[in-house]
Design a protein around this motif. Structure first.
Motif, PDB file in Angstrom:
ATOM      1  N   GLY A 121       0.819  -1.206   0.000  1.00 24.53           N
ATOM      2  CA  GLY A 121       0.000   0.000   0.000  1.00 24.53           C
ATOM      3  C   GLY A 121       0.850   1.251   0.000  1.00 24.53           C
ATOM      4  O   GLY A 121       0.548   2.243  -0.685  1.00 24.53           O
ATOM      5  N   HIS A 122       1.915   1.223   0.770  1.00 22.83           N
ATOM      6  CA  HIS A 122       2.851   2.351   0.816  1.00 22.83           C
ATOM      7  C   HIS A 122       3.476   2.588  -0.553  1.00 22.83           C
ATOM      8  O   HIS A 122       3.569   3.733  -1.026  1.00 22.83           O
ATOM      9  CB  HIS A 122       3.930   2.049   1.862  1.00 22.83           C
ATOM     10  N   VAL A 123       3.912   1.500  -1.199  1.00 26.43           N
ATOM     11  CA  VAL A 123       4.516   1.627  -2.528  1.00 26.43           C
ATOM     12  C   VAL A 123       3.516   2.198  -3.528  1.00 26.43           C
ATOM     13  O   VAL A 123       3.820   3.140  -4.275  1.00 26.43           O
ATOM     14  CB  VAL A 123       5.035   0.259  -3.016  1.00 26.43           C
ATOM     15  N   GLY A 124       2.316   1.630  -3.529  1.00 27.81           N
ATOM     16  CA  GLY A 124       1.313   2.102  -4.475  1.00 27.81           C
ATOM     17  C   GLY A 124       0.935   3.553  -4.274  1.00 27.81           C
ATOM     18  O   GLY A 124       0.635   4.269  -5.229  1.00 27.81           O
ATOM     19  N   ALA A 125       0.973   4.008  -3.017  1.00 27.90           N
ATOM     20  CA  ALA A 125       0.558   5.376  -2.720  1.00 27.90           C
ATOM     21  C   ALA A 125       1.670   6.394  -2.948  1.00 27.90           C
ATOM     22  O   ALA A 125       1.400   7.511  -3.419  1.00 27.90           O
ATOM     23  CB  ALA A 125       0.073   5.458  -1.269  1.00 27.90           C
ATOM     24  N   LEU A 126       2.905   6.052  -2.608  1.00 27.97           N
ATOM     25  CA  LEU A 126       3.940   7.084  -2.508  1.00 27.97           C
ATOM     26  C   LEU A 126       5.182   6.846  -3.363  1.00 27.97           C
ATOM     27  O   LEU A 126       5.977   7.777  -3.528  1.00 27.97           O
ATOM     28  CB  LEU A 126       4.373   7.230  -1.039  1.00 27.97           C
ATOM     29  N   TYR A 127       5.405   5.637  -3.845  1.00 31.30           N
ATOM     30  CA  TYR A 127       6.664   5.370  -4.528  1.00 31.30           C
ATOM     31  C   TYR A 127       6.861   6.285  -5.739  1.00 31.30           C
ATOM     32  O   TYR A 127       7.920   6.906  -5.901  1.00 31.30           O
ATOM     33  CB  TYR A 127       6.725   3.902  -4.971  1.00 31.30           C
ATOM     34  N   SER A 128       5.867   6.377  -6.591  1.00 28.72           N
ATOM     35  CA  SER A 128       6.013   7.190  -7.802  1.00 28.72           C
ATOM     36  C   SER A 128       6.280   8.645  -7.467  1.00 28.72           C
ATOM     37  O   SER A 128       7.153   9.286  -8.076  1.00 28.72           O
ATOM     38  CB  SER A 128       4.747   7.076  -8.664  1.00 28.72           C
ATOM     39  N   ALA A 129       5.541   9.179  -6.486  1.00 28.98           N
ATOM     40  CA  ALA A 129       5.727  10.577  -6.112  1.00 28.98           C
ATOM     41  C   ALA A 129       7.129  10.817  -5.565  1.00 28.98           C
ATOM     42  O   ALA A 129       7.798  11.801  -5.927  1.00 28.98           O
ATOM     43  CB  ALA A 129       4.677  10.985  -5.084  1.00 28.98           C
ATOM     44  N   PHE A 130       7.611   9.929  -4.703  1.00 29.77           N
ATOM     45  CA  PHE A 130       8.935  10.128  -4.116  1.00 29.77           C
ATOM     46  C   PHE A 130      10.039   9.930  -5.155  1.00 29.77           C
ATOM     47  O   PHE A 130      11.059  10.631  -5.116  1.00 29.77           O
ATOM     48  CB  PHE A 130       9.133   9.190  -2.923  1.00 29.77           C
TER      49      PHE A 130
END
Length: 567
Positions: free
Chosen positions: A479-488
């Motif tokens: 869930g963390h990856v799906g939510a924030l990985y691209s943005a970071f």
């Protein structure tokens, strides 16, 4: 791609429940304590078949912990409920549907962003509306007004009803090959546990290295490293292989869960396996499902990692192996067991292996299939076979030979749940990238970092730390990856960080924060639920080991990555 889910067991594995109950030497066990994990997204509760317990003959004193000292009755359906006792009060009706407060907060966040936060001029109305729905969906992952799959479906429905996305765009990620690779990884994990291969491998390491408590911890750690690249689920490894062994070893030494004697042996072994698992998962691309997703999301942002399996392993090898070598020793000093020597363990392991008999046909098939799959993952780019196709070939072999049957696959509820909710989340994140939201956010952050005159190495450290500690708000690595990985990742690139270095560092980071709390990952729920480690110790050692891992990965890793030419 990442809590302990017994609900996914098939009827054919009903004997596993009885085996699991044999491990319960006190009325309170893994199941009772892990009830807290209902707040954890169900898709991350990797489907686990508890393998044959690592049961050793113990001293007569141990028999007083007989789990059958009180009767255990299965729950059975009946045509009519039993008459209520005269002395009993009416049972309150359980809450039906969404939890009111988490629902209001989750929806409220999206509505506030949509209607009360001024839209930046650089962002289109369609993109801003999708961002508000996405934020409500992420808030629901944290607050859990509904099971994660149900809540994600509501978010998907909202995108279509409001005409933010077309039907085909909303469902586009369901054909994402990496998501299907994650689903197949659940089936591989079931094959490992169903055949008993993982149990056998770990038992051999106990036999070879188990004369002392420290040696025992290294044996269990190295056995997970060996299994990890072909068993892409930390939760399945924890609950299906290592926790049963640790519990049996601990109980044979008089170390019981939920009692002062837990400190004798069990607490240290659980804490060590828990803290080591993150580095085992970070070492191999295929050791955890979320790793594969990181590579896919990086590709969508234009960061192409050449020969992903080999590049990932080469970059992770030195810092991960240093951490794996130091973690048991550090915990031995900071969180010492009362029992230092376990001279009986090798003999007991040998007896266990004798009782297991020779390697079965299904175990050999599993070995050959996993060697083939890992070989194709490593050399697939050279011969033109994608990772997902390699996994499909492996699963086909397991089905054709009967190691797995189709009911095994159908009963993997968490696999299908992951397909549903994760495809929705990844689809939304991809559309946010296409609509320019991710680039806008990254430019804003990069401009703020430039105002502090930070060099790209300093920006890398700041962004990695922020990405890590935000995980205290998440109960899911995927869930963390799906939510924030691209943005970071976009923020890293905007700050001048080399793309491949940023993509890999975020991927490694995703594995390392899986041991900071009792809800941070699926394996966290498994190990905490065993009853050997108290909640304060989970947070304390989780933070200490996070700092130590950060120092090792930041120091050793940066020198190693420079040597490899990643920057």
């Amino acid at each position: 791609m990442e809590s302990f889910a017994l609900h996914s067991l098939s009827p054919s594995t009903s004997t596993s429940f009885s085996r699991f109950s044999q491990l319960r030497h006190r009325p309170r066990s893994v199941i009772s304590r892990s009830q807290f994990s209902h707040a954890t997204p169900s898709a991350l509760r990797s489907p686990i078949i508890i393998s044959q317990p690592f049961s050793f003959p113990s001293k007569p004193k141990a028999f007083k912990f007989n789990p059958f000292s009180k009767p255990h009755y299965p729950i059975q359906a009946s045509s009519s409920p039993p008459p209520p006792s005269k002395s009993s009060s009416p049972t309150p009706t359980p809450l039906q549907g969404a939890k009111p407060l988490p629902f209001v907060i989750s929806v409220g966040i999206g509505l506030i962003v949509r209607f009360f936060v001024p839209k930046p001029v650089e962002v289109t109305p369609e993109a801003w509306q999708l961002l508000s729905i996405f934020l409500s969906t992420i808030a629901g992952l944290v607050l859990s007004p509904l099971p994660v799959g149900a809540w994600a479906f509501l978010g998907l429905t909202a995108t279509v009803v409001t005409k933010t996305l077309t039907f085909s765009a909303a469902f586009g990620a369901f054909t994402n090959e990496v998501i299907w690779l994650i689903v197949i990884s659940f089936f591989f994990a079931r094959g490992f546990v169903k055949t008993g291969l993982g149990d056998r491998i770990a038992t051999y390491f106990v036999k070879w290295m188990g004369k002392s408590t420290l040696g025992l911890s290294y044996g269990l750690t190295f056995s997970e490293v060996l299994i990890a690249p072909a068993m892409p689920s930390t939760t399945a490894r924890a609950g299906g292989v290592f926790l049963p062994i640790i519990k049996s070893l601990s109980l044979s030494a008089g170390s019981e869960p939920d009692s002062p004697s837990a400190k004798k042996l069990g607490a240290y072994l659980v804490q060590n396996q828990f803290q080591s698992a993150g580095n085992s998962s970070a070492l191999f691309l295929t050791a955890a499902a979320q790793n594969l997703l990181c590579i896919k999301l990086a590709e969508e942002l234009g960061v192409i990692v050449p020969n992903p399996w080999v590049t990932w392993f080469k970059a992770a090898s030195l810092p991960a192996l240093v951490c794996l070598l130091l973690t048991p020793l550090i915990l031995y000093k900071l969180y010492p067991p009362e029992i230092k020597d376990t001279p009986e363990a090798p003999a007991l392991a040998a007896k266990k292996l004798e009782s297991m008999g020779p390697v079965t046909k299904n175990e050999w098939i599993m070995v050959v299939t996993m060697l083939l799959a890992v070989s194709l993952w490593i050399f697939g780019d050279t011969i033109g076979i994608a990772s997902t196709v390699a996994a499909m070939i492996g699963l086909s072999i397991l089905l054709l030979t009967g190691v797995l049957n189709w009911n095994d696959c159908l009963d993997e509820k968490s696999a299908w749940d992951t397909l549903a909710w994760f495809a929705i989340l990844v689809g939304m994140a991809s559309q946010l990238t296409n609509l320019g939201i991710v680039n806008w956010m990254s430019d804003c952050v990069a401009n703020n970092l430039r105002s502090f005159s930070l060099s790209w190495p300093a920006a890398l450290a700041v962004l990695q730390a922020a990405y890590f500690f935000i995980h205290y708000l998440f109960a899911s690595q995927t869930g963390h990856v799906g939510a924030l990985y691209s943005a970071f990742l976009a923020m890293h690139r905007a700050a001048g960080v080399p793309g491949i270095l940023a993509a890999l560092a975020l991927g490694y980071n995703t594995n390392l924060f899986g041991a900071i709390t009792h809800y941070s990952s699926g394996q966290a729920a498994v190990y905490y639920g065993a009853g050997y480690v108290d909640l304060p110790d989970i947070f304390k050692m989780g933070f200490i080991m996070a700092v130590i891992n950060g120092i090792i990965w930041g120091g050793v890793g940066s020198l190693w990555w420079k040597f490899l030419g990643l920057y």
